[in-house]
Write a protein that holds these residues in place. Structure first.
Motif, mmCIF file in Angstrom:
data_model
loop_
_atom_site.group_PDB
_atom_site.id
_atom_site.type_symbol
_atom_site.label_atom_id
_atom_site.label_comp_id
_atom_site.label_asym_id
_atom_site.label_seq_id
_atom_site.Cartn_x
_atom_site.Cartn_y
_atom_site.Cartn_z
ATOM 1 N N PHE A 39 0.847 -1.197 0.000
ATOM 2 C CA PHE A 39 0.000 0.000 0.000
ATOM 3 C C PHE A 39 0.882 1.247 0.000
ATOM 4 O O PHE A 39 1.835 1.350 0.782
ATOM 5 N N ILE A 40 0.546 2.164 -0.860
ATOM 6 C CA ILE A 40 1.287 3.427 -0.934
ATOM 7 C C ILE A 40 0.289 4.566 -0.808
ATOM 8 O O ILE A 40 -0.724 4.579 -1.518
ATOM 9 N N ASP A 41 0.548 5.508 0.098
ATOM 10 C CA ASP A 41 -0.279 6.714 0.128
ATOM 11 C C ASP A 41 0.390 7.765 -0.740
ATOM 12 O O ASP A 41 1.546 8.137 -0.505
ATOM 13 N N LEU A 42 -0.348 8.231 -1.745
ATOM 14 C CA LEU A 42 0.197 9.248 -2.641
ATOM 15 C C LEU A 42 -0.492 10.586 -2.338
ATOM 16 O O LEU A 42 -1.713 10.665 -2.237
ATOM 17 N N ARG A 43 0.328 11.644 -2.191
ATOM 18 C CA ARG A 43 -0.202 12.940 -1.768
ATOM 19 C C ARG A 43 0.009 14.006 -2.831
ATOM 20 O O ARG A 43 1.055 14.057 -3.479
ATOM 21 N N ILE A 48 -5.193 12.722 -0.679
ATOM 22 C CA ILE A 48 -4.347 11.531 -0.606
ATOM 23 C C ILE A 48 -5.073 10.375 -1.279
ATOM 24 O O ILE A 48 -6.283 10.202 -1.100
ATOM 25 N N MET A 49 -4.354 9.610 -2.088
ATOM 26 C CA MET A 49 -4.947 8.438 -2.717
ATOM 27 C C MET A 49 -4.126 7.209 -2.343
ATOM 28 O O MET A 49 -2.901 7.236 -2.370
ATOM 29 N N GLN A 50 -4.831 6.153 -1.981
ATOM 30 C CA GLN A 50 -4.141 4.895 -1.677
ATOM 31 C C GLN A 50 -3.870 4.128 -2.962
ATOM 32 O O GLN A 50 -4.769 3.901 -3.765
ATOM 33 N N LEU A 51 -2.602 3.780 -3.156
ATOM 34 C CA LEU A 51 -2.223 2.958 -4.312
ATOM 35 C C LEU A 51 -1.973 1.534 -3.818
ATOM 36 O O LEU A 51 -1.515 1.352 -2.693
ATOM 37 N N VAL A 52 -2.250 0.560 -4.654
ATOM 38 C CA VAL A 52 -2.020 -0.836 -4.278
ATOM 39 C C VAL A 52 -1.230 -1.552 -5.355
ATOM 40 O O VAL A 52 -1.492 -1.368 -6.545
ATOM 41 N N ILE A 53 -0.268 -2.328 -4.928
ATOM 42 C CA ILE A 53 0.403 -3.246 -5.843
ATOM 43 C C ILE A 53 0.163 -4.657 -5.331
ATOM 44 O O ILE A 53 0.346 -4.930 -4.137
ATOM 45 N N ALA A 62 6.066 -5.226 -7.954
ATOM 46 C CA ALA A 62 6.205 -5.318 -6.500
ATOM 47 C C ALA A 62 7.677 -5.328 -6.110
ATOM 48 O O ALA A 62 8.084 -4.673 -5.151
ATOM 49 N N GLU A 63 8.457 -6.011 -6.891
ATOM 50 C CA GLU A 63 9.889 -6.069 -6.625
ATOM 51 C C GLU A 63 10.519 -4.690 -6.777
ATOM 52 O O GLU A 63 11.250 -4.195 -5.920
ATOM 53 N N LYS A 64 10.142 -4.029 -7.903
ATOM 54 C CA LYS A 64 10.674 -2.706 -8.199
ATOM 55 C C LYS A 64 10.285 -1.713 -7.099
ATOM 56 O O LYS A 64 11.058 -0.824 -6.725
ATOM 57 N N ALA A 65 9.077 -1.894 -6.556
ATOM 58 C CA ALA A 65 8.539 -0.921 -5.601
ATOM 59 C C ALA A 65 9.327 -0.862 -4.311
ATOM 60 O O ALA A 65 9.108 0.040 -3.492
#
Lengths: 591, 591
Positions: A39-43, A48-53, A62-65
């Protein structure tokens, strides 16, 4: 371009867009690797939007993240879907963006503090990294409010036919009141410009020019030793009108304030605002900017004490002083130590001591009771409307000082007793009017203008101008809310001979008046119209709307109380060469 | 109050209100006693109303009216009626106010010049009595236009989601480009603030802060030796956006300009604006802000002259110079004296001389013809598309100089031949793009940034950054209309390492870069987004809309080319005491 441009903003997506694909740009607020999911919170400025991988569907991503860290700037794309566990507190809390891809646009070092709404970091660090502090939504919100104030103002005054006109920043030095900031002129050797303390004279000259409705968001400058709520440069909403009386200004400003409060806070402000004379404000509240959200008014007991044998009181009476009190309801529980602290507080305002009477469980508890007769005590109790549980604080002093001390105590007690907390969402607007035109400056041994020397005396007082100038009332007015001054203005002098008289009364010799204000005096000879105006403190209005007491919360790049901008290091040393070009040198030693 | 407040304005009454009674306030523009009747023109910001006194019906008022003189401020009341002899040129020319009563509010001395639209008074007098000059409707109109520009701007950018944010006026001195105005700090001894040449760095920092759409009407200051169209303080519309490319700026600004021209002049501006590369603008028009309303383009004949035996040409070719011409159609009638004057004009731009060929009544008339072969002459005639009656002007010089000389001659000839007059109501907007990132400064022996050192190089040129920096193009753009630059901007550098490289390339040592721009470099380390912006010259936009070439016509209180405000006498000498407080002294002798 090595990044994809956003097709939406973080704060504006919700359930209705579910199923659609978007590109977002923003800052990483947090990354949470929950084993199965990332989970990534992007601001961004909008939210704020929650991003999901999902590693099981996109193992590579997912590896890159794993590279992602706080405050990295990224672009990302994916499809909006409903969250399985929504967060109803966030406007975007019901949805999340399932990422297909992302890219890092710019990396970030580890920030010196977390970018979160409530952080405990010392102000110096926050000011040094102002750009990071300004990323916090709790601070950004103030600038969104500030923008709303500007835009409401622009529209409101444009619709009323006002013209926005710019007056110069590089002007003539006319030190009257605060100190000027000076700017050496390179082309005109040995001469200096000054930065305006206000565009006062220019706006009056605009009235003489026939521009009958002027407005400007004006930067003003005062080189004063700064208090915590002051800045060397500040902003005022500067207004002037011709062919009007003060009532026209009242009506205009009340309508404007009501519009502001409606637009920003959705609050309906009660109109018309109350008007209170300066004298009454001082007598009842010990302040020229009284907080009228609560009572605890000052009660004058001088007359009741006129035969009192208590020496402190009798001496004050002999010197034409004032004995007065406030009744702090339900504060009889105050300890000796607490009262000592109140005494210390009062001393900051010039008090020599502080008398009190506790009405505590049926008993009267007071160090001064023994000096008072029963009649005197009863009279105090009655006048103060004191009941069991109350604490009465008494000041006896030179009249104005006694009032100011009680005014300060009144505000302090309201804070301590939780009264302010109870009324914190109220707004009590009013006008303070009928200020004295002059104050007598004991130090300089002369009259000084209480507002400024361009303020018109009340016409019914004009008979005193040659005989008793201290009796003159000014056609001046202050706009006050909740104990804070939002602005002040006056009807101006539009007649040359009266302006000359006023200059003389404040001790300006004819040549001096000519040298400093000759151009205004001259302008008043060529058909100056009657005019009046006001200047509203924009920073203070925004503070009031944003509910902050720190002026640095509403100025993008504020300075410290030493006038320093910590982020960029202004003011700084400059080259000798630059100074030479300006024909100035530094004084190395104190003279 | 000893005067009556207006119920209407002078300019807003017309036939529809005939029969109603009004009170007016205003200035007396003229009094004409026509024996039977007294006519008074009353002026306010909104227009002029004719007042009438009929002595036969109101002998007392007619008698009293003898006191009235120009520029007196009066109130008056009466009934609106139709004029017997209307003036269709005035909006209020069909009506007049028959006076019942009036009163003088304020008298006026005899003004030093008449308050009329077209007056022949020297500029110094007009600036000294600026308040009287500003009473002229022909000047007031410019400030009404200026206000319309502000209001259009406020609304336009607010609707687009921009935030108006104020940046400081007291900032850090970073002399790069023009000279800073300095402000000595009293509290911080020996240190100085600088007034901003532009809010460039602050707006970039706002982008780093996440405010992705910023706008400000920004006062900027440059301590330069002033040309007639410059002021030490000027105003720019300052804009910055994050997560955009230059095309986003183009689109935004084009839409804004179109709205402005529509709102103010009711003109539909053609969009999209043309884009022209800097190189092309120089080659075809000899200017980076070409006037595209007419042709007369520069023609390169270097190649055609490569074997020419004319020494002037062959030397230029040997030095890699340029031989080029413009064809001034129908100017063959120019006399020797007129051509001599053109030569003098060209010399101001560095020309050593000026060659010409007249195609005059079937004959070729040229001092250089004898040095050219027939083929060479034919080739010139053909390339220049010269016909009988044309005058060809030829410049041969170092390449850039030759182009600049011809660019200047092109504009001059267009003026002299009446071409500008013909196109004076056209507006030809375009963007000049792809500027070189650097210019080589021969004097300082180093590269200097052509725009400013925060401008991003074009990404496809990045390969040259370490090897051939002079080959780098900038992601910069200028907005040009009719040969004037309305504004300029660029995509900015958002990566710390590139910014450091650029600083190094312009000769800033690491410590210097750190000292001057350390806070920007630091900010670029914490996740700076891609951003771009522009600054539009507000004064110049208003000049264009108001159709004036004098910047003092669009600034309320302008300064002279010596930086002096004649009206109030700024800059002026200040007290020794003030200087001491600021820890500075005057250099009495030149050092």
């Amino acid at each position: 371009m090595n990044w994809k441009k956003r097709t939406a903003k973080c704060g504006e997506l919700n359930k209705e867009q579910v199923g659609k694909s978007y590109v977002l740009n923003g800052w990483i607020s947090s990354v949470r690797n929950m084993g199965g999911l990332i989970f990534i919170d992007l601001r961004d400025r909008y939210g704020i939007m929650q991003l999901v991988i999902e590693p099981e569907n996109n193992a590579e991503l997912a590896e890159k993240a794993k590279e992602l860290k706080s405050e990295y700037v990224i672009w990302c794309e994916g499809k909006l879907r409903l969250r399985t566990s929504p967060n109803p507190k966030l406007p975007t809390g019901y949805v999340e963006l399932l990422l297909d891809n992302y890219g890092v646009i710019n990396k970030s070092e580890l920030p010196p503090f977390e970018i979160a709404d409530d952080i405990e970091t010392n102000e110096e660090i926050k000011l040094r990294y102002r750009y990071l502090d300004l990323r916090r939504h709790s601070l950004q919100k103030n600038f969104i409010i500030r923008n709303r104030v500007y835009q409401t103002m622009h529209t409101f005054f444009d619709e009323k036919g006002f013209l926005e006109i710019e007056t110069p920043i590089l002007m003539k030095s006319t030190p009257e009141g605060a100190r000027d900031f000076l700017v050496p002129s390179r082309i005109n050797k040995g001469k200096f410009y000054a930065l305006p303390q206000s565009p006062q004279i220019f706006k009056q000259i605009l009235m003489v020019s026939g521009f009958d409705k002027y407005i400007q968001i004006a930067k003003c400058f005062r080189d004063e030793d700064l208090r915590s709520d002051r800045q060397p440069e500040f902003t005022q909403i500067d207004i002037e009108m011709s062919f009007v009386e003060k009532e026209d200004i009242f009506e205009l400003i009340e309508e404007f304030i009501a519009k502001l409060w409606k637009n920003v806070l959705n609050i309906d402000v009660k109109r018309p605002f109350k008007k209170m004379k300066y004298q009454e404000a001082m007598e009842r509240f010990g302040s020229d900017k009284p907080d009228l959200r609560f009572g605890m008014e000052i009660v004058d007991i001088t007359e009741d004490m006129k035969n009192c044998e208590f020496k402190v009181f009798s001496e004050v009476i002999a010197n034409n002083g004032r004995i007065a009190l406030i009744n702090a309801k339900n504060a009889a529980h105050y300890s000796r130590k607490q009262i000592d602290m109140l005494t210390e507080f009062a001393k900051k305002y010039g008090a020599k001591g502080l008398a009190y009477i506790k009405y505590d469980k049926g008993e009267i508890n007071s160090p001064i009771a023994k000096f008072l007769t029963k009649e005197e005590l009863d009279s105090i109790t009655e006048k103060a409307n004191a009941q069991d549980g109350d604490l009465i604080l008494i000041s006896s002093d030179e009249k104005e000082r006694a009032l100011i001390i009680l005014g300060a105590l009144r505000l302090e007690m309201a804070k301590q007793l939780g009264i302010i907390e109870k009324v914190k969402d109220d707004f009590s607007f009013h006008w303070v009017v009928d200020f004295p035109l002059f104050e007598y400056d004991e130090e300089e041994k002369r009259y000084v203008a209480m507002h400024h020397p361009f303020t018109a005396p009340k016409s019914e007082d004009m008979e005193f101008i040659d005989t008793n100038p201290e009796k003159l009332s000014a056609q001046a007015y202050d706009l006050v809310v909740n104990g804070a001054e939002l602005g002040g203005g006056s009807v101006r002098i539009h007649e040359n001979d009266i302006q000359q008289k006023i200059f003389k009364l404040i001790g300006l010799k004819e040549e001096e008046a000519e040298e400093k204000f000759g151009y205004l005096l001259k302008a008043l000879k060529f058909g100056a119209p009657p005019h009046a105006g006001i200047a509203l403190g924009l920073d203070r209005i925004v503070m009031m709307l944003a509910k902050t007491e720190n002026i640095r919360d509403v100025i993008a790049f504020p300075k410290t109380t030493s006038g320093i901008s910590i982020m960029d290091g202004a003011p700084s040393e400059v080259d000798e060469k630059q100074l030479k070009e300006l024909h100035i040198c530094l004084i190395k030693k104190e003279v």
